[in-house]
Design a protein around this motif. Structure first.
Motif, PDB file in Angstrom:
ATOM      1  N   TRP A  14       6.820 -49.690  25.597  1.00 29.32           N
ATOM      2  CA  TRP A  14       6.534 -49.967  27.009  1.00 29.32           C
ATOM      3  C   TRP A  14       7.818 -50.322  27.758  1.00 29.32           C
ATOM      4  CZ3 TRP A  14       2.080 -48.642  29.033  1.00 29.32           C
ATOM      5  CH2 TRP A  14       0.949 -48.552  28.211  1.00 29.32           C
ATOM      6  N   ARG A  15       8.722 -51.015  27.087  1.00 29.07           N
ATOM      7  CA  ARG A  15       9.983 -51.362  27.739  1.00 29.07           C
ATOM      8  C   ARG A  15      10.787 -50.102  28.060  1.00 29.07           C
ATOM      9  NH1 ARG A  15      11.909 -54.037  23.881  1.00 29.07           N
ATOM     10  NH2 ARG A  15      10.674 -55.885  24.307  1.00 29.07           N
ATOM     11  N   ASN A  18       9.249 -48.345  31.004  1.00 28.90           N
ATOM     12  CA  ASN A  18       9.573 -49.054  32.241  1.00 28.90           C
ATOM     13  C   ASN A  18      10.989 -48.700  32.723  1.00 28.90           C
ATOM     14  OD1 ASN A  18       8.984 -51.245  34.264  1.00 28.90           O
ATOM     15  ND2 ASN A  18      10.762 -52.158  33.240  1.00 28.90           N
ATOM     16  N   ASN A  21      10.967 -45.257  34.238  1.00 23.15           N
ATOM     17  CA  ASN A  21      10.413 -45.234  35.586  1.00 23.15           C
ATOM     18  C   ASN A  21      11.396 -45.823  36.594  1.00 23.15           C
ATOM     19  OD1 ASN A  21       8.046 -44.271  36.923  1.00 23.15           O
ATOM     20  ND2 ASN A  21       7.533 -46.407  37.431  1.00 23.15           N
ATOM     21  N   PHE A  67       4.245 -47.821  38.497  1.00 26.92           N
ATOM     22  CA  PHE A  67       4.489 -49.150  37.910  1.00 26.92           C
ATOM     23  C   PHE A  67       3.196 -49.928  37.704  1.00 26.92           C
ATOM     24  CE2 PHE A  67       8.800 -48.418  39.573  1.00 26.92           C
ATOM     25  CZ  PHE A  67       9.551 -48.841  38.494  1.00 26.92           C
ATOM     26  N   ILE A  68       2.196 -49.666  38.561  1.00 26.43           N
ATOM     27  CA  ILE A  68       0.964 -50.477  38.513  1.00 26.43           C
ATOM     28  C   ILE A  68       0.198 -50.262  37.208  1.00 26.43           C
ATOM     29  CG2 ILE A  68      -1.231 -50.937  39.636  1.00 26.43           C
ATOM     30  CD1 ILE A  68       0.096 -50.230  42.296  1.00 26.43           C
ATOM     31  N   MET A  70       1.239 -49.031  34.523  1.00 24.65           N
ATOM     32  CA  MET A  70       2.099 -49.340  33.377  1.00 24.65           C
ATOM     33  C   MET A  70       2.128 -50.845  33.111  1.00 24.65           C
ATOM     34  SD  MET A  70       6.062 -48.237  32.821  1.00 24.65           S
ATOM     35  CE  MET A  70       6.522 -48.985  34.390  1.00 24.65           C
ATOM     36  N   ARG A  71       2.217 -51.649  34.161  1.00 23.95           N
ATOM     37  CA  ARG A  71       2.232 -53.100  33.992  1.00 23.95           C
ATOM     38  C   ARG A  71       0.862 -53.633  33.571  1.00 23.95           C
ATOM     39  NH1 ARG A  71       6.693 -55.660  36.303  1.00 23.95           N
ATOM     40  NH2 ARG A  71       8.454 -54.248  35.993  1.00 23.95           N
ATOM     41  N   MET A  72      -0.209 -53.032  34.084  1.00 22.93           N
ATOM     42  CA  MET A  72      -1.562 -53.494  33.793  1.00 22.93           C
ATOM     43  C   MET A  72      -2.141 -52.910  32.505  1.00 22.93           C
ATOM     44  SD  MET A  72      -1.913 -55.523  36.295  1.00 22.93           S
ATOM     45  CE  MET A  72      -3.617 -55.995  36.053  1.00 22.93           C
ATOM     46  N   ARG A  73      -1.434 -51.938  31.915  1.00 24.11           N
ATOM     47  CA  ARG A  73      -1.903 -51.282  30.681  1.00 24.11           C
ATOM     48  C   ARG A  73      -3.307 -50.697  30.877  1.00 24.11           C
ATOM     49  NH1 ARG A  73       2.754 -53.015  29.970  1.00 24.11           N
ATOM     50  NH2 ARG A  73       3.508 -53.972  28.047  1.00 24.11           N
ATOM     51  N   GLN A  80       0.200 -42.143  30.233  1.00 27.76           N
ATOM     52  CA  GLN A  80       1.139 -42.554  31.281  1.00 27.76           C
ATOM     53  C   GLN A  80       2.478 -41.830  31.137  1.00 27.76           C
ATOM     54  OE1 GLN A  80       1.408 -46.586  32.498  1.00 27.76           O
ATOM     55  NE2 GLN A  80      -0.464 -47.231  31.417  1.00 27.76           N
TER      56      GLN A  80
END
Length: 534
Positions: A14-15, A18, A21, A67-68, A70-73, A80
């Motif tokens: 995930w990092r 991020n 993106n 980003f939304i 991705m941050r909220m999974r 994604q």
């Protein structure tokens, strides 16, 4: 909103997504800034400016909205990633078309997306993304040939670009697999190291020998309980060896400079000895060393236990056969002593009787070693027990008035076998009476407390014990008296240890004489009890 369990996806995946993106956001921001602040037609060769700007703004909104989830999974990681790479393919292809097609070189930016997809996805889906990018590039150029009169010969350039997509994606995929294999290997080695460290900790904890590990700066990294017991220090970890144990550091420094052998003997406090063994982490100890301390007292005690156990079994088997002849000899000697005889005959008969009694005492002392573990513990107050003992001892040993004095604190509760304690105290008092001057106050019993433990000191005003004899004081059969058996102090110490106490000798530096101290309670690691008499 659809929620998906992404707990199985590592955090570094995930990092990485991020960061990817963030790169896309920086890229589209740069493109829009250049297109708005300068003339996009001259910089990008834009032939369709409105389409270029519209696509740029839509691309920026899509990147920002990515980003939304991705941050909220909210969706699966693979979905994604596919959405971000797919939006790059569509947006950059349209931007390339608006900039004049293959000659604008905007399509080269997709190589970054292919590389990132290969590194992050770590699967064959990377080739699928390269296929989509290649199809998009071919369709864009075909559209340009049909409707914008683009040269057909540029298909070669488009083909080379497609080959580049596959090459970058495949190379990134291989590198990602190599990195993943190395990561798994590192994790496996890490687990192995943790297991080995735990095994080393357990081995060091249960070792009878003391172990100290020092680094290249002579700092103590690790110390096991046996080393803390031998050196009487449990707080030396992460301290300098020279500050915590100066004598040990001197031996270690000499070994580092090759002035002594790897095996030497160190004299410790309390008459203990430890055999040192130095092992360098490397050949020249540049990365530190491991110091082993072998408790010589423990090794000697094991040898003595084996010897005394064999002697005890032999004595138990032969006690009947030995005592019968002794009884017969003693009885015959008494009968002969009743008859009148010359002085020489009386002296010889008395010599025979004294030696038979001495042999009988040796047999009884050795047999008591077999009964030392049969302790019947009970709790009693020394302030109540000691006055009764003093009266019994004075009457039995015919001690003069005031020779034996008692200084007992009230409420000195101890746990001990009464029979064992009486035997230990009787032995110590008899020795003190024998070596003392037998004047008023020559023999003193004093109770006290230190760190919650009750202590009993047996003090005399004799000449004390020489330093040469102190190390052998509690050895079996060691005696300086002509009529002694050499088992009294050894048995006293064994009985104390069987009852959870320990017996030690202390010099009386301020006054003449000796001090034998009984400390009640289990021996603990740390500093030795405070010695009030030196």
């Amino acid at each position: 909103m659809l929620h998906v369990n992404n707990d199985e996806i590592p955090a570094d995946f995930w990092r990485s997504l991020n960061y990817f993106n963030l790169y896309r956001l920086a890229l589209v921001s740069f493109i829009l800034f250049i297109a708005i602040a300068f003339q996009a037609e001259r910089l990008f060769g834009t032939s369709k400016g409105q389409l270029f700007l519209l696509t740029g703004w839509v691309y920026a909104v899509v990147v920002a909205l990515s980003f939304i989830p991705m941050r909220m999974r909210w969706f699966k990681f693979s979905w994604q990633l596919a959405w971000q790479v797919g939006s790059d393919i569509v947006a950059l292809t349209v931007l390339s078309h608006a900039s004049g097609g293959i000659q604008s070189s905007v399509g080269l930016l997709l190589m970054v997306s292919m590389a990132v997809a290969g590194i992050i996805s770590r699967g064959k889906i990377t080739l699928f993304f390269a296929s989509l990018a290649s199809i998009a590039a071919l369709l864009e150029h075909a559209f340009a040939v049909l409707y914008d009169d683009a040269p057909v010969t540029q298909y070669v350039q488009v083909g080379l670009l497609c080959v580049s997509y596959f090459a970058v994606a495949g190379l990134a995929h291989k590198l990602a697999q190599y990195a993943l294999d190395n990561q798994k290997l590192a994790q496996r080695r890490g687990r192995d190291l943790i297991g080995m460290a735990e095994a080393n900790r357990l081995v060091m904890r249960d070792m009878q020998d003391g172990v100290l590990v020092v680094d290249e700066h002579d700092r103590i990294v690790q110390m096991n309980p046996s080393a803390a017991r031998l050196l009487y220090n449990t707080e030396a970890a992460d301290s300098m060896l020279s500050e915590s144990f100066p004598l040990l550091y001197q031996q270690y420094a000499q070994w580092k400079h090759n002035t002594i052998n790897a095996r030497v003997t160190l004299q410790l406090d309390g008459g203990l000895q430890a055999r040192l063994r130095f092992v360098g982490v490397e050949r020249d100890a540049a990365q530190g060393a491991v110091i082993f301390l072998e408790d010589m007292q423990h090794a000697q005690a094991e040898a003595q236990q084996i010897k005394l156990a064999a002697l005890g079994r032999l004595t138990a088997n032969l006690a009947h056969e030995v005592r019968n002849p002794l009884s017969a000899i003693s009885y015959a000697t008494e009968l002969l002593q009743e008859e009148s005889g010359n002085t020489r005959q009386v002296r010889l008969l008395q010599l025979i009787r004294d030696n038979t009694q001495r042999i009988n005492r040796i047999v009884e002392d050795v047999m008591q070693l077999n009964r030392r573990d049969r302790a019947q513990l009970e709790t009693f107050d020394l302030a109540v027990f000691l006055p009764v003992f003093v009266d019994e001892f004075n009457q039995a040993e015919r001690v003069g008035s005031g020779v034996l004095q008692l200084h007992a604190e009230t409420c000195s509760m101890v746990t001990f076998d009464r029979g064992h304690f009486r035997q230990v105290l009787w032995n110590l008092c008899r020795n003190a009476l024998h070596y003392g001057r037998q004047l008023p106050g020559s023999l003193t019993l004093t109770t006290g407390q230190d760190r919650g433990r009750v202590m009993l000191d047996v003090l005399d005003d004799g000449s004390g014990i020489s330093v040469a004899h102190q190390s052998r004081l509690f050895e079996p059969f060691f005696t300086t008296a002509e009529q002694g058996t050499g088992l009294g102090l050894y048995i006293a110490r064994e009985l104390c240890e069987a009852n959870g106490a320990w017996l030690e000798y202390h010099d009386r530096l301020s006054e003449p004489g000796a001090c034998f101290r009984i400390t009640f309670g289990e021996r603990r690691l740390g500093k030795r009890p405070v010695n009030e008499h030196g």
